[in-house]
Design a protein around this motif. Sequence first.
Motif, PDB file in Angstrom:
ATOM      1  N   ALA A   1     -11.083   6.328  -4.659  1.00 32.16           N
ATOM      2  CA  ALA A   1     -10.057   7.453  -5.642  1.00 32.16           C
ATOM      3  C   ALA A   1      -8.990   6.865  -6.061  1.00 32.16           C
ATOM      4  O   ALA A   1      -8.431   7.028  -7.286  1.00 32.16           O
ATOM      5  CB  ALA A   1      -9.800   8.650  -4.511  1.00 32.16           C
ATOM      6  N   LEU A   2      -8.366   5.743  -5.378  1.00 32.43           N
ATOM      7  CA  LEU A   2      -7.128   5.250  -6.047  1.00 32.43           C
ATOM      8  C   LEU A   2      -7.702   4.394  -7.285  1.00 32.43           C
ATOM      9  O   LEU A   2      -6.727   4.183  -8.302  1.00 32.43           O
ATOM     10  CB  LEU A   2      -6.483   4.369  -4.710  1.00 32.43           C
TER      11      LEU A   2
ATOM     12  N   MET B   1      -1.502  16.988  -6.740  1.00 37.47           N
ATOM     13  CA  MET B   1      -0.770  16.334  -5.618  1.00 37.47           C
ATOM     14  C   MET B   1      -0.469  17.535  -4.787  1.00 37.47           C
ATOM     15  O   MET B   1       0.415  17.246  -3.800  1.00 37.47           O
ATOM     16  CB  MET B   1       0.441  15.742  -6.261  1.00 37.47           C
ATOM     17  N   ALA B   2      -0.937  18.759  -4.781  1.00 42.24           N
ATOM     18  CA  ALA B   2      -0.358  19.833  -3.909  1.00 42.24           C
ATOM     19  C   ALA B   2      -1.155  19.467  -2.557  1.00 42.24           C
ATOM     20  O   ALA B   2      -0.864  19.878  -1.571  1.00 42.24           O
ATOM     21  CB  ALA B   2      -0.971  21.182  -4.665  1.00 42.24           C
TER      22      ALA B   2
ATOM     23  N   LEU C   1      -0.099  19.225   2.908  1.00 43.92           N
ATOM     24  CA  LEU C   1      -0.298  19.029   4.324  1.00 43.92           C
ATOM     25  C   LEU C   1       0.195  17.933   5.164  1.00 43.92           C
ATOM     26  O   LEU C   1       0.809  18.193   6.153  1.00 43.92           O
ATOM     27  CB  LEU C   1      -2.009  19.083   4.336  1.00 43.92           C
ATOM     28  N   PRO C   2      -0.142  16.698   4.642  1.00 42.54           N
ATOM     29  CA  PRO C   2       0.503  15.613   5.403  1.00 42.54           C
ATOM     30  C   PRO C   2       2.095  15.559   5.509  1.00 42.54           C
ATOM     31  O   PRO C   2       2.680  15.128   6.633  1.00 42.54           O
ATOM     32  CB  PRO C   2       0.022  14.372   4.675  1.00 42.54           C
TER      33      PRO C   2
ATOM     34  N   ALA D   1      -5.994  13.803   0.844  1.00 43.34           N
ATOM     35  CA  ALA D   1      -4.916  14.403  -0.290  1.00 43.34           C
ATOM     36  C   ALA D   1      -5.054  13.254  -1.623  1.00 43.34           C
ATOM     37  O   ALA D   1      -5.071  13.779  -2.520  1.00 43.34           O
ATOM     38  CB  ALA D   1      -3.496  14.165   0.398  1.00 43.34           C
ATOM     39  N   VAL D   2      -5.238  12.257  -1.228  1.00 43.96           N
ATOM     40  CA  VAL D   2      -5.560  11.266  -2.239  1.00 43.96           C
ATOM     41  C   VAL D   2      -6.867  11.373  -2.965  1.00 43.96           C
ATOM     42  O   VAL D   2      -6.958  11.384  -4.273  1.00 43.96           O
ATOM     43  CB  VAL D   2      -5.523   9.743  -1.745  1.00 43.96           C
ATOM     44  N   ILE D   3      -7.941  11.693  -2.239  1.00 50.59           N
ATOM     45  CA  ILE D   3      -9.168  12.084  -2.884  1.00 50.59           C
ATOM     46  C   ILE D   3      -9.376  13.311  -3.763  1.00 50.59           C
ATOM     47  O   ILE D   3      -9.591  13.347  -4.759  1.00 50.59           O
ATOM     48  CB  ILE D   3     -10.106  12.230  -1.669  1.00 50.59           C
ATOM     49  N   ALA D   4      -8.473  14.238  -2.989  1.00 48.98           N
ATOM     50  CA  ALA D   4      -8.230  15.477  -3.739  1.00 48.98           C
ATOM     51  C   ALA D   4      -7.516  15.685  -5.186  1.00 48.98           C
ATOM     52  O   ALA D   4      -7.975  16.226  -6.024  1.00 48.98           O
ATOM     53  CB  ALA D   4      -7.700  16.628  -2.908  1.00 48.98           C
ATOM     54  N   TRP D   5      -6.432  14.873  -4.893  1.00 46.93           N
ATOM     55  CA  TRP D   5      -5.505  14.505  -6.120  1.00 46.93           C
ATOM     56  C   TRP D   5      -6.520  13.867  -7.268  1.00 46.93           C
ATOM     57  O   TRP D   5      -6.331  14.447  -8.374  1.00 46.93           O
ATOM     58  CB  TRP D   5      -4.523  13.420  -5.783  1.00 46.93           C
TER      59      TRP D   5
END
Length: 456
Positions: free
Chosen positions: A83-84, A102-103, A107-108, A136-140
């Motif tokens: 993802a990155l 980035m929403a 959570l973290p 979060a990174v993957i969802a972003w």
Amino acid sequence: MTGSVRTFGLPAVLAVTVGLLAGWRPVLLGVLGLAALLLWGLGTPSRLNHALFAVLLLVPVTADPGYPTKPVWVVLLAATAIALFGRLQRFHPDVPLASVGMAAFALPAAGLLAALAHWRGPKDLVFALAPFVCYAVIAWHVVEEARQDPPALRRLARAFAWAGVPVALLAIHQRVTGTWLVLDDLATSNAFTSSAGEGRSVGTVGHPIVYGTWCMMSMCVAIALRGRLWQVPFAAGAVGLLLSGSRSAWFGIAGAVVVWYLAQERKVTRRGVAVLAVGALVGAGLLVVRPAPVRNALDMVDSRLSNMTGSSSATARYTRFDAAWSGLRESYDTVLFGLGPEAHVRFFQEVGIGDHLAQTFDNSYLTLWYDFGLLTLLPFLAILVALLVRSRSTAARMLVVGIAVQISFFDFYLWPCAVAVLILAAGLAVGEDPGAAGTAGREPPAPAEALLAGAR
């Protein structure tokens, strides 16, 4: 002659090689396949998404072929790295970095704030929050890719729904033979072998509940996004869902079907009635003939549905709820901030519940509340509600409802396959083009080629 060798020789060599590896080293074949998929995915961000979801959905975290660390961390870190890399491919200094994708970092961030109220050192904090940061990174990445190219994500969803067809054949094999090919030999514990599966199938993911999540995803995507011959992945998902024996997934798909039905302009159609009639006739025929595979499957379903409220699984959940609530209601502080990172892990290690079942609360909402309090649970619920309310995609709404129901019965944070379904729903929710919604089902390439060909 030379042309013939070039044309037919290489495919023949590849076919023989694949056959030998499949019979001799199936794990090596899988590793080589994923490596090839990753190399293929480096070409474009859209292709890279296929590699990303292949890692999340297909690589089991219950099997260890010799990883240097726990399989779940290998899968999570590999998917996060992909993802990155995808974000780097899209990076441009003139484009603002902040975006709606980035929403998921809420959570973290909320978990970090809650953890400060019950500080126990950095180790627990890192292990507790690392999965949330990875997701979060993957969802972003997925959300931003969906905003860039909505049709590509819909093609990806349909492709992985079609991938459920061979997985369903594997599930049938598992049910007929009573073993989980490869997974039994590489299982990280006896809890993840066919001997503990009660005659249930797991596909490639290594756990019947999570395989139920995969099948639920296949069915929702197939019926909502359609595409050519959508009935095939839908039926494969239904067969796999049945063989998984996952009651939580059965409840989830029931909720998803309600969402789908309410979204239809015409509630009753001649074609729909005909399909239901044919399905009822086929089902009745199978019940009358009752061949051995069907009889075995029905016996498993009957055992899963009988005495649901009084079964050991149900009573275990009552006990776990009482234990969790007893810890939470110690003070207003614990209700708001929880008992600290990894608190549920410490509880089951130090106290536990002596029923010889899985030592978890088996409720994702309750576990999140127990560890990080309402401060973190409420943003998670807000994300689910926002995806459901603001989405114009029926597929996304079906997946959100299905997952929201299912995770009430198990802790899904360390099951990348299950979380990937929710991330896919987020991508479909923000990427759906309402103007193209009516024709979305007629745009894909041939379904058997979609997983290999990917997006443009």
